[in-house]
Design a protein around this motif. Structure first.
Motif, PDB file in Angstrom:
ATOM      1  N   SER A 151       4.184  -5.037   2.831  1.00  0.00           N
ATOM      2  CA  SER A 151       4.313  -4.341   1.526  1.00  0.00           C
ATOM      3  C   SER A 151       5.616  -4.780   0.841  1.00  0.00           C
ATOM      4  O   SER A 151       6.617  -5.003   1.525  1.00  0.00           O
ATOM      5  CB  SER A 151       4.323  -2.826   1.725  1.00  0.00           C
ATOM      6  OG  SER A 151       5.482  -2.435   2.416  1.00  0.00           O
ATOM      7  N   ARG A 153       8.277  -3.750  -1.997  1.00  0.00           N
ATOM      8  CA  ARG A 153       8.749  -2.684  -2.894  1.00  0.00           C
ATOM      9  C   ARG A 153       9.614  -3.345  -3.987  1.00  0.00           C
ATOM     10  O   ARG A 153      10.557  -4.056  -3.685  1.00  0.00           O
ATOM     11  CB  ARG A 153       9.558  -1.667  -2.070  1.00  0.00           C
ATOM     12  CG  ARG A 153       8.676  -0.934  -1.031  1.00  0.00           C
ATOM     13  CD  ARG A 153       9.549  -0.127  -0.093  1.00  0.00           C
ATOM     14  NE  ARG A 153      10.239   0.915  -0.733  1.00  0.00           N
ATOM     15  CZ  ARG A 153       9.731   2.146  -0.958  1.00  0.00           C
ATOM     16  NH1 ARG A 153       8.504   2.423  -0.549  1.00  0.00           N
ATOM     17  NH2 ARG A 153      10.443   3.097  -1.519  1.00  0.00           N
ATOM     18  N   ARG A 184       4.393  -3.044  -4.911  1.00  0.00           N
ATOM     19  CA  ARG A 184       4.446  -1.795  -5.668  1.00  0.00           C
ATOM     20  C   ARG A 184       5.810  -1.680  -6.382  1.00  0.00           C
ATOM     21  O   ARG A 184       6.861  -1.972  -5.774  1.00  0.00           O
ATOM     22  CB  ARG A 184       4.278  -0.613  -4.711  1.00  0.00           C
ATOM     23  CG  ARG A 184       4.152   0.733  -5.432  1.00  0.00           C
ATOM     24  CD  ARG A 184       3.573   1.778  -4.485  1.00  0.00           C
ATOM     25  NE  ARG A 184       4.415   2.016  -3.358  1.00  0.00           N
ATOM     26  CZ  ARG A 184       5.343   3.012  -3.323  1.00  0.00           C
ATOM     27  NH1 ARG A 184       5.515   3.822  -4.353  1.00  0.00           N
ATOM     28  NH2 ARG A 184       6.059   3.184  -2.227  1.00  0.00           N
ATOM     29  N   VAL A 186       8.653   0.313  -7.476  1.00  0.00           N
ATOM     30  CA  VAL A 186       9.142   1.637  -7.090  1.00  0.00           C
ATOM     31  C   VAL A 186      10.063   2.246  -8.152  1.00  0.00           C
ATOM     32  O   VAL A 186      10.244   3.445  -8.203  1.00  0.00           O
ATOM     33  CB  VAL A 186       9.862   1.590  -5.723  1.00  0.00           C
ATOM     34  CG1 VAL A 186       8.865   1.320  -4.591  1.00  0.00           C
ATOM     35  CG2 VAL A 186      10.983   0.580  -5.715  1.00  0.00           C
TER      36      VAL A 186
END
Ligand code: FRU
Length: 914
Positions: A151, A153, A184, A186
């Motif tokens: 993932s 961020r 993603r 943030v």
């Protein structure tokens, strides 16, 4: 011609200036409104534009910096619109606020090229810039592809809200990120393109402990700012950073990638050079796309070096281009100055050429003029030579004449000297014989003396001209010397009642003078004074010793006619004669006097206000003379040969014989200003005639008062001349009948003719023979007598006749017709007749007496009696009727008068003729 060359020069300069101005006019004016210039990206954009513009010398690039101030940018764009631009390039700070002013430019007909950031809508001519959505996508793709984590961020740091790159970069970035679930965002930080705008926000986020793998900033400056924050917090190794711009240079994005600060940067080209190229295309009306997209790419550790090298190469090339441009510029300046120099040289060449042509022309003209001058010169030389020759001849002939006159004058001197010495012995005899003889002797003496002086003057003049005088000064008592000469004029002063004085303030003063020369000066000045001073006038000699000084002044002052002011400077010139001088003058006396005084180192001056004053100034002592000029002479003695001052000689009216008294005598008016001559004539003629004298000043009054039987008239007289006098008298009824004799020294034909024209009856030239004069007077009187006889014996038949002159004929006609008209009027008197004839009773009496030899009343009576006699002869009127008819107041008075005239009574006469 003189002003021609400078004006030509000015013209040429103006011409060259006007050429350069024309070029200015053709220039393309491109205006660029830059959003700000505080970062390298903007500076690089401006540099690229300027470099591109400088490749074309026709481009005039005007850059305005709005410095992040939207209002300022709007104003600057308005200013550029007003500045009549050809193309406007705008890089808006924000899209919305700048859109309307871009529209204004389009409305004003100015094409607008929008670069980097966009305005709202599509209202511009063209847009140039990279595709910012693509930039965002590239950044996201790089993050995804370079990351192996499960993932990711992310934090997105955005550019200034409202500016199109911020919006589009964000949009492109999110499009890609959203496609990958492992990635993603943030947090999002709102920046304004500068690192300071994001660092505080990032600190807060990171300090909160938010875990971040990657930070995407919309430009490299903010990305590096974020790295700095992470570095400060010790997180820089855990987070990767990616920016936009990819600028080369030490502070640029590429270097940051190389340094490991940034993981990557997305190339965002400024497009400065492209913008200028596009603007020119728009101006050249070339077809262009509305949106011109610049290419973009990712720069990371793989290609950072290559990109850097390429950019460096490009920079080097740009630097080279710049150098070349600089060199070209220098060449241009050189060219322009050489061009100007060439123009000036051409202009100067033209001027030189024209001057050369003019000079050649001038040389020819001057040569021509010179030839003419030479010719004229030759002529003048010939004429001058002729004049010199003639002058030589004239001089020689003058010399001969002068020699002749000088010789003659010398010849005169001997006889005159003999006459003078003879007079001396004769005077002894004359003194015994009595006054009459003595007076004539004096006359001879005085006039011989005068003649001698005149001849001496003539000889002196010659001597002065030849500079032959030697001064012989001797010690002389000035007062005694003056007194001696003074005495010579005393008799004349007395005769003419002239107040004649000699005075001195130092009678003992001795001076050194040449007595002979100074005697001439004195004599000349005194003769002049007496010549021009009227009877009863004043003549004064004054010796004034300047006791404390070294000069003495002798002044001769008279109350004569004076010298006209404008002629005063000429009095001492030879042959000068004042315009008011009607007397005979040689004109050399004053000239000689001046020469003589100057030989004494003295001076002579003249003043003329009322009368004339001559002042002779002499030095006292002898220092001013050379030794050779000093002689010793005896003291003064009275040198007079004959003393005419004995008391019985003072009267002019001496008589040669006792005048014939009792008998009625003819009268003669003598008009003569030479007193000696007039007195001489008077004394000679007064035995037989009644003599009246006039010196010319009162001649008309005398003539009208006396109505003489004869007039003797000189020509040169102080007032009117003899011709004028004669003409006036001959034209006046009162004197027109009087025979006139002109007596003159002028013996030329012209004067003789002038005399006759003036109406003179006779013209006698001096010297005249006294017996001829007497004979002439007698024959004129005899002729007059014959006329009188004619009148008196033909009284009753006097008709118009030529026997008299016109004036007389007219007079007799008038007289007779007036008498005949009033014949029957016994009250008609002589006064009435004179009144009708416009003359006085006495003048009428004298005129008739002169013409007819009888009185006017006898003349009237004779006409009456002659008429009465003819009436008795031709009519049957009674004696009484005849008496009244012819103006007799009573028959008895008529009978007495008739008997007195005809020796018989009227009655007896009637019987003898019937
Ligand atoms: C420069 C800049 C760049 C950015 C661009 C967006 O002023 O902030 O860093 O890419 O403007 O317009």
């Amino acid at each position: 011609m003189k002003s021609f060359y400078p004006s030509l020069f000015v013209l040429l300069i103006l011409f060259s200036l006007s050429c350069s101005r024309d070029k200015e006019k053709d220039k393309v004016r491109i205006g660029f409104s830059q959003a700000m210039t505080n970062d390298d990206w903007r500076r690089s954009m401006n540099d690229a534009m300027q470099l591109q513009a400088s490749l074309d010398s026709n481009i005039d690039l005007i850059i305005r910096d709005a410095n992040y101030d939207v209002e300022k940018q709007i104003k600057q764009i308005e200013g550029l619109i007003a500045d009549s631009l050809d193309v406007l390039i705008v890089s808006p700070i924000q899209s919305k606020p700048i859109t309307p002013v871009v529209q204004n430019a389009l409305n004003a007909g100015i094409p607008v090229l929008v670069v980097d950031r966009k305005t709202e809508g599509q209202n511009y001519t063209a847009y140039l810039g990279a595709d910012n959505i693509e930039v965002g996508r590239n950044a996201a793709k790089e993050i995804i592809s370079s990351n192996t984590r499960d993932s990711i961020r992310l934090i997105e740091i955005r550019g200034l809200a409202g500016s199109s790159p911020a919006e589009e970069r964000g949009m492109g970035f999110q499009q890609i990120i959203n496609q990958f679930s492992k990635a993603r965002i943030v947090a999002t930080i709102e920046g304004n393109w500068e690192k300071e705008s994001i660092q505080d926000q990032l600190i807060i986020l990171l300090k909160k402990g938010i875990k971040v793998d990657y930070i995407f900033a919309h430009n490299d400056r903010m990305a590096i700012g974020a790295w700095e924050v992470a570095h400060d917090l010790g997180l820089e190794k855990e987070i990767d950073f990616i920016g936009v711009d990819g600028l080369p240079g030490p502070n640029g994005g590429i270097q940051a990638v190389k340094n490991g600060v940034l993981k990557a940067t997305v190339l965002y080209p400024t497009g400065g050079d492209e913008a200028i190229k596009l603007a020119l295309k728009i101006l050249d009306k070339e077809s262009i796309s509305k949106n011109n997209i610049l290419s973009t790419t990712i720069i990371n550790e793989v290609n950072a070096d290559i990109m850097n090298n390429q950019f460096e190469k490009i920079n080097e090339q740009q630097a080279e281009i710049e150098d070349q441009l600089k060199a070209i510029k220098e060449q241009e300046v050189l060219y322009s100055s050489q061009n100007n120099l060439l123009k000036i040289s051409i202009a100067l060449l033209c001027i030189i050429l024209s001057l050369t042509i003019y000079s050649i022309y001038s040389i020819f003209a001057i040569r021509k003029k010179n030839r003419q001058l030479e010719l004229t010169n030759n002529k003048i030389t010939i004429q001058r030579n002729q004049i010199v020759k003639i002058a030589e001849e004239v001089k020689m002939s003058n010399e001969a004449k002068l020699n002749f006159f000088t010789g003659l004058s010398h010849e005169f001197k001997t006889p005159i000297t003999l006459i003078l010495s003879s007079i001396e012995s004769i005077s002894e005899v004359a003194r015994e014989k009595g006054s009459t003889m003595m007076n004539e002797v004096e006359l001879i003496y005085n006039n011989s003396n005068r003649l001698l002086r005149l001849i001496n003057q003539l000889l002196d003049f010659r001597k002065i001209e030849d500079r032959k005088f030697n001064l012989k000064a001797s010690k002389t008592n000035l007062f005694a010397f003056s007194k001696n000469i003074f005495k010579d004029f005393e008799r004349e002063a007395k005769k003419r009642n002239i107040n004649y004085k000699l005075s001195s303030n130092n009678e003992t003063l001795d001076v050194f003078i040449d007595r002979n020369l100074m005697d001439k000066v004195y004599f000349n000045l005194l003769s002049n004074a007496f010549k021009f001073t009227p009877d009863n006038g004043k003549i004064k000699i004054q010796i004034e010793d300047n006791v404390s000084g070294n000069v003495v002044r002798i002044s001769f002052e008279d109350s004569g006619i004076g010298i006209p002011t404008n002629e005063i400077d000429e009095v001492f010139q030879a042959f000068f004669k004042g315009s008011n001088n009607r007397k005979n003058s040689s004109g050399i006396g004053l000239h000689l006097s001046k020469e003589f005084v100057e030989m004494h180192k003295g001076k002579i001056e003249v003043q003329s206000v009322h009368g004339t004053k001559f002042t002779v100034t002499l030095y006292k002592g002898q220092a001013h003379f050379d030794e050779a000029e000093i002689i010793t002479e005896q003291d003064l003695v009275d040198t007079k040969i004959i003393d005419f001052t004995s008391e019985h000689l003072v009267d002019d009216n001496y008589l040669i014989e006792a005048p014939n008294k009792g008998k009625e005598k003819y009268s003669i008016l003598i008009i003569e200003d030479n007193r000696d001559l007039s007195i001489f004539l008077k004394n000679k003629l007064q035995l037989e005639y009644e003599i009246h004298l006039s010196d010319g000043t009162d001649v008309l009054e005398k003539a009208f008062e006396v109505i003489p039987d004869i007039i003797l008239c000189d020509i040169n007289l102080p007032d009117k001349n003899g011709f004028e006098i004669c003409e006036i008298l001959k034209k006046d009824l009162r004197t027109s009948h009087i025979p006139t004799i002109i007596l003159t020294a002028l013996d030329n034909k012209e004067s003789y003719l002038q005399g006759l024209q003036s109406g003179a009856d006779l013209y006698l030239t001096k010297p005249f023979s006294y017996s001829i004069l007497v004979q002439s007077i007698k024959s004129l009187l005899y002729n007059r007598e014959k006329l009188r006889y004619y009148y008196t014996s033909n009284i009753h038949r006097i008709e118009p006749t030529d026997a008299f002159g016109n004036m007389e004929q007219q007079f007799v006609n008038n007289l007779n017709s007036l008498i005949k008209k009033n014949l029957g009027d016994s009250d008609f008197s002589v006064e009435n007749l004179a009144e009708d004839l416009h003359i006085s009773r006495v003048q009428l009496y004298r005129k008739v007496k002169a013409m007819m030899g009888i009185s006017i009343s006898d003349y009237i009576a004779n006409i009456r009696l002659a008429k009465a006699k003819s009436l008795i002869e031709t009519t049957s009127l009674t004696i009484a009727e005849v008496a009244y008819e012819t103006g007799f107041s009573t028959p008895n008075y008529f009978s007495t008068a008739f008997k007195n005239s005809y020796g018989t009574s009227p009655g007896t006469y009637r019987k003898s003729v019937s």
